[in-house]
Write an enzyme that holds these catalytic residues in place. Structure first.
Site: not given
Ligand code: 13P
Length: 283
Positions: A82, A178, A207, A209, A231
């Site tokens: 990632d 994020h 992003g 979460s 997250t």
């Molecule tokens: P979150 O932490 O907001 O879930 O985002 C995850 C993400 O996009 C990891 O690349």
């Protein structure tokens, strides 16, 4: 089964109008939780690690965990880097055996993003390892990643970017960030539909979460095939651990609290697999 790549997984999702959940893992228990949730719901699944996670313990540790989990699983499991932050890190993950690579050149100018993305695609395609890139900036902060204020993806630039890089999937910036949202996130869903009209590869939502499930559904209906959650898994795991330790200060066996953290992550992942509608889609 052995780890699979994200290539066919995401093309199947695109064809079937669902998405595959990509879940960030930080330890063995989280790997176990994600794969176990996917197995219970007969869903394909993507495990992923950020640069700061693989700095904490190197790529091989996480990959080894993922390989064992995949081998013992009856559903397809992919291991994805990632936000690969450099050509060198992308190549390290490729050489280690990750089955999907993200190169994130979104902090650079458009032409430089094309150059670095294409350089990773050129290497990975020799071994049929798919590459995800990002255009526009997903805002917020996660680990060492700082998306700043974000800048939304322009549909015409997205078309040019995909044509010039040959990338397999594209993370788009439509208002997600994020980390933990302060208010309810407002997404530019229309922009997503505009991007979809001109770009035919699977699109990725970062992003996620804290984004309401109904909004995620609308994004999937408009071309999102991979949905990233990080997250909320950390929150779920930590909640489980804290509950055990708060209840009994004398607990000294990590298995006791890690098991509860693992269970909480599993329940969370199951709920998001349902949102992605990838349940019963394992082949
Ligand atoms: P979150 O932490 O907001 O879930 O985002 C995850 C993400 O996009 C990891 O690349």
């Amino acid at each position: 089964m052995a780890l699979v790549t994200t290539k066919q997984m995401l093309l199947d999702a695109q064809k079937g109008n669902y998405a595959v959940g990509a879940f960030n893992v930080e330890n063995m228990e989280m790997v176990m939780a994600v794969v176990s949730a996917a197995e219970e719901l007969n869903s394909p699944v993507i495990l992923q690690t950020t640069p700061s996670t693989v700095k904490y313990a190197d790529l091989e540790y996480f990959l080894a965990n993922a390989k064992v989990a995949a081998q013992n699983a009856s559903v397809p499991v992919a291991m994805h880097l990632d936000h690969g932050s450099s050509f060198e890190l992308a190549m390290s993950a490729f050489r280690a055996g990750y089955t999907s690579i993200m190169i994130d050149g979104s902090h650079s100018e458009f032409e430089e993003n094309i150059r670095i993305t294409k350089s990773v695609v050129d290497v990975c395609k020799c071994a049929k390892i798919p590459v995800e890139a990002e255009l526009g900036k997903v805002g917020g902060k996660e680990d060492d990643l700082d998306g700043g204020d974000g800048g939304y993806t322009d549909p015409q630039e997205a078309l040019e970017f995909v044509q010039k890089t040959g990338v397999d999937s594209l993370a788009v910036a439509i208002g997600t960030a994020h980390g933990v949202y302060k208010g309810e996130p407002k997404l530019d869903i229309d922009r997503l539909a505009e991007i979809r009209k001109v770009v035919d590869i699977p699109l990725v939502l970062h992003g996620t979460s804290g984004v309401p499930d109904e909004t995620v559904t609308k994004c999937i209906e408009r071309g999102i095939c991979k949905v990233n959650y990080a997250t909320d898994l950390r929150i779920a795991f930590s909640k489980g651990v804290k509950e055990v330790l708060d209840k009994d200060h004398d607990v000294i066996d990590p298995k006791k609290y890690n098991a509860v953290g693992r269970e909480y992550v599993k329940e969370y992942v199951k709920s998001k697999i349902i949102v992605c509608k990838s349940d019963e889609k394992a082949k």
